[in-house]
Design a protein around this motif. Structure first.
Motif, PDB file in Angstrom:
ATOM      1  N   GLN A 170       0.834  -1.206   0.000  1.00 24.83           N
ATOM      2  CA  GLN A 170       0.000   0.000   0.000  1.00 24.83           C
ATOM      3  C   GLN A 170       0.874   1.264   0.000  1.00 24.83           C
ATOM      4  O   GLN A 170       0.633   2.212  -0.744  1.00 24.83           O
ATOM      5  N   ALA A 171       1.915   1.241   0.838  1.00 23.80           N
ATOM      6  CA  ALA A 171       2.816   2.409   0.901  1.00 23.80           C
ATOM      7  C   ALA A 171       3.511   2.622  -0.437  1.00 23.80           C
ATOM      8  O   ALA A 171       3.681   3.767  -0.892  1.00 23.80           O
ATOM      9  N   MET A 172       3.913   1.533  -1.096  1.00 28.47           N
ATOM     10  CA  MET A 172       4.543   1.659  -2.419  1.00 28.47           C
ATOM     11  C   MET A 172       3.566   2.246  -3.425  1.00 28.47           C
ATOM     12  O   MET A 172       3.909   3.141  -4.205  1.00 28.47           O
ATOM     13  N   ALA A 173       2.333   1.733  -3.417  1.00 28.76           N
ATOM     14  CA  ALA A 173       1.321   2.224  -4.360  1.00 28.76           C
ATOM     15  C   ALA A 173       1.087   3.718  -4.139  1.00 28.76           C
ATOM     16  O   ALA A 173       0.963   4.493  -5.087  1.00 28.76           O
ATOM     17  N   ASP A 174       1.050   4.133  -2.880  1.00 24.88           N
ATOM     18  CA  ASP A 174       0.801   5.543  -2.570  1.00 24.88           C
ATOM     19  C   ASP A 174       1.990   6.430  -2.954  1.00 24.88           C
ATOM     20  O   ASP A 174       1.824   7.551  -3.408  1.00 24.88           O
ATOM     21  N   ALA A 175       3.190   5.923  -2.743  1.00 22.24           N
ATOM     22  CA  ALA A 175       4.379   6.731  -3.027  1.00 22.24           C
ATOM     23  C   ALA A 175       4.648   6.841  -4.526  1.00 22.24           C
ATOM     24  O   ALA A 175       5.082   7.880  -5.007  1.00 22.24           O
ATOM     25  N   TRP A 176       4.409   5.759  -5.260  1.00 21.35           N
ATOM     26  CA  TRP A 176       4.745   5.733  -6.682  1.00 21.35           C
ATOM     27  C   TRP A 176       3.554   6.094  -7.576  1.00 21.35           C
ATOM     28  O   TRP A 176       3.744   6.408  -8.743  1.00 21.35           O
ATOM     29  N   GLY A 177       2.338   5.941  -7.037  1.00 19.64           N
ATOM     30  CA  GLY A 177       1.155   6.118  -7.875  1.00 19.64           C
ATOM     31  C   GLY A 177       0.915   4.956  -8.821  1.00 19.64           C
ATOM     32  O   GLY A 177       0.141   5.062  -9.764  1.00 19.64           O
ATOM     33  N   VAL A 178       1.587   3.850  -8.587  1.00 20.21           N
ATOM     34  CA  VAL A 178       1.466   2.644  -9.423  1.00 20.21           C
ATOM     35  C   VAL A 178       1.509   1.438  -8.488  1.00 20.21           C
ATOM     36  O   VAL A 178       2.308   1.417  -7.544  1.00 20.21           O
ATOM     37  N   GLU A 179       0.658   0.451  -8.743  1.00 19.22           N
ATOM     38  CA  GLU A 179       0.660  -0.759  -7.909  1.00 19.22           C
ATOM     39  C   GLU A 179       1.986  -1.496  -8.045  1.00 19.22           C
ATOM     40  O   GLU A 179       2.534  -1.613  -9.159  1.00 19.22           O
TER      41      GLU A 179
END
Ligand SMILES: [Zn+2]
Length: 474
Positions: free
Chosen positions: A395-404
């Protein structure tokens, strides 16, 4: 904005926003600190000056102290396994959890690979140089960027939450990963209590590309040994006995050929396969990246990434035999080869070795005598992706990068992860990274993509911020 960003912004949006701002504000000084680390040629191999690894340990300890959050910051060494010789210095910093919050262990390493031939570098290896989006230098990516991702995430977290920092944090920055982590398992035992954590972040892996984050969820293990095949008590003239007497080279070639099917896939009963989903990766990309010659076909079966991530492979990496220049008309009595076997996530290395040994003994042609020696075993690694920390990290990666994020497999291994799993069986292990496919870790012109670095650092800081707000065991 993606749906995932909206969801998270409803709960912790204030802290998340403050963390984002802090990461952005501090990025120039974080990159400056990273550049200072790159200037230290901390090669951990025995043939290089060990004083440089001591200096980089001191520099990392200073950065840890500078965060102001740790109760203790120490430079420590442990004995190399089965010796009294001490390994290279690691940095261990610790702050205890408060108010029932969990503890996270952040791992990276401050030693680097040798630079290799200076002529192969476009810029001096220990002179950090920014060109375009990338910072060049030995260790700029592997793994001094991992060190600075941890430091930078801690800095952003403290900016954002101030005195409300309740998360337990252990920082462990190893000094000999590139020379085999020889004192690693003793270090874990010596410092068991300080390293105890609910979640472990190993920031030493890759992302899918510069736009797509990845969590490494599978690593193949390895089994390596020397196989010796003997058929004769002594060498003989091939004109005298050739045709009636089996030489060891013939027996070895026939035996080795039984290890693979016609298509090059492994033909050993008992070596298992891991069935995981794999992203698209076509033959053309494989041909380009690996340099497969025109007209030569790839080997194996199934999707290309399943062959590299989830299936075993066997490679002959060395052979002791007369060289072509020294070749005489002789029937060789004994031949030795090195077999390097990658094993699928989910299989135990001892079991894999037994399967291969049983195959070799069952298939030895002409009753040839075979023996195995010089074993190296490394267990594979497979993450249980249903864990709470895995969910939170993705979830943190998705939020930081804007990509799953992509769930990544790695065809190679990170041997010390097996030690972590053994010592801390209840901790969730998150293998993250700051590298991308063009980072060229271990090679000339190693570099870090600065956009990837910022997004990876932000993802880690968001994860820390959310764990700081979470009750242990929640
Ligand atoms: Zn590394």
């Amino acid at each position: 904005m993606t749906e995932t960003q909206e969801n998270s912004s409803s709960s912790l949006s204030g802290t998340d926003a403050a963390i984002r701002q802090a990461v952005r504000d501090r990025l120039p000084s974080t990159i400056a600190d990273l550049s200072q680390l790159v200037r230290l040629p901390s090669v951990s191999w025995n043939s290089f000056d060990p004083e440089n690894v001591v200096k980089s340990a001191e520099a990392v300890a200073e950065l840890a102290r500078g965060t102001g959050i740790f109760d203790t910051v120490e430079i420590k060494r442990a004995a190399i396994e089965d010796t009294e010789t001490l390994g290279r210095p690691a940095v261990l910093a610790k702050r205890a959890a408060k108010n029932g919050r969990p503890t996270i262990l952040l791992y990276a390493h401050h030693d680097v690979q040798p630079p290799g031939n200076a002529a192969d570098w476009d810029t001096p290896p220990f002179e950090p140089t920014v060109k375009g989006d990338r910072l060049y230098g030995r260790g700029a990516a592997d793994d001094k960027a991992g060190v600075m991702a941890h430091i930078g995430a801690i800095r952003a977290l403290t900016d954002a939450v101030g005195a409300d920092l309740d998360l337990g944090i252990a920082l462990f920055v190893e000094g000999e990963e590139e020379s085999g982590s020889l004192s690693f398992s003793n270090f874990l035992v010596d410092n068991r209590e300080a390293l105890q954590a609910d979640t472990i972040v190993v920031a030493d892996s890759n992302n899918w590309d510069t736009e797509t984050p990845a969590l490494t969820v599978g690593l193949r293990g390895n089994v390596k040994f020397t196989l010796t095949v003997s058929t004769l008590a002594h060498a003989s003239h091939s004109g005298m006995f050739g045709g009636a007497v089996p030489d060891s080279m013939l027996a070895t070639i026939r035996l080795l050929s039984t290890l693979w099917n016609e298509d090059g896939s492994v033909a050993v009963d008992g070596l298992t396969t891991y069935d995981g989903e794999t992203p698209d990766y076509d033959e053309e990309q494989l041909r380009q990246e690996a340099g497969i010659l025109e007209g030569v076909t790839p080997i194996g079966r199934g999707s290309i990434l399943s062959r590299i991530w989830g299936q075993p492979s066997i490679t002959v990496t060395g052979i002791d035999a007369p060289s072509t220049d020294a070749a005489s008309n002789t029937l060789a009595p004994t031949t030795s080869v090195v077999l390097s076997i990658r094993i699928a996530p989910g299989q135990n290395a001892e079991d894999a070795l037994q399967a291969v040994e049983a195959h070799l003994r069952a298939h030895a042609p002409f009753g040839a005598h075979i023996s195995l020696a010089k074993f190296e075993l490394g267990n594979p690694f497979l993450v249980d992706t249903s864990g709470e920390s895995v969910r939170a990290a993705k979830q943190a990666m998705a939020d930081a990068w804007g990509v799953e994020p992509v769930e990544l497999g790695i065809g190679g291994s990170i041997p010390f992860i097996a030690d972590l799993v053994r010592e801390f069986p209840n901790a969730e292990i998150l293998v993250t990274g700051v590298e991308d496919p063009d980072s060229r870790a271990h090679s000339p012109n190693e570099s870090l993509h600065l956009g990837v670095f910022e997004k990876s650092l932000l993802a880690e800081a968001l994860l820390l911020g959310r764990m700081n707000a979470q009750t242990s065991g929640e």
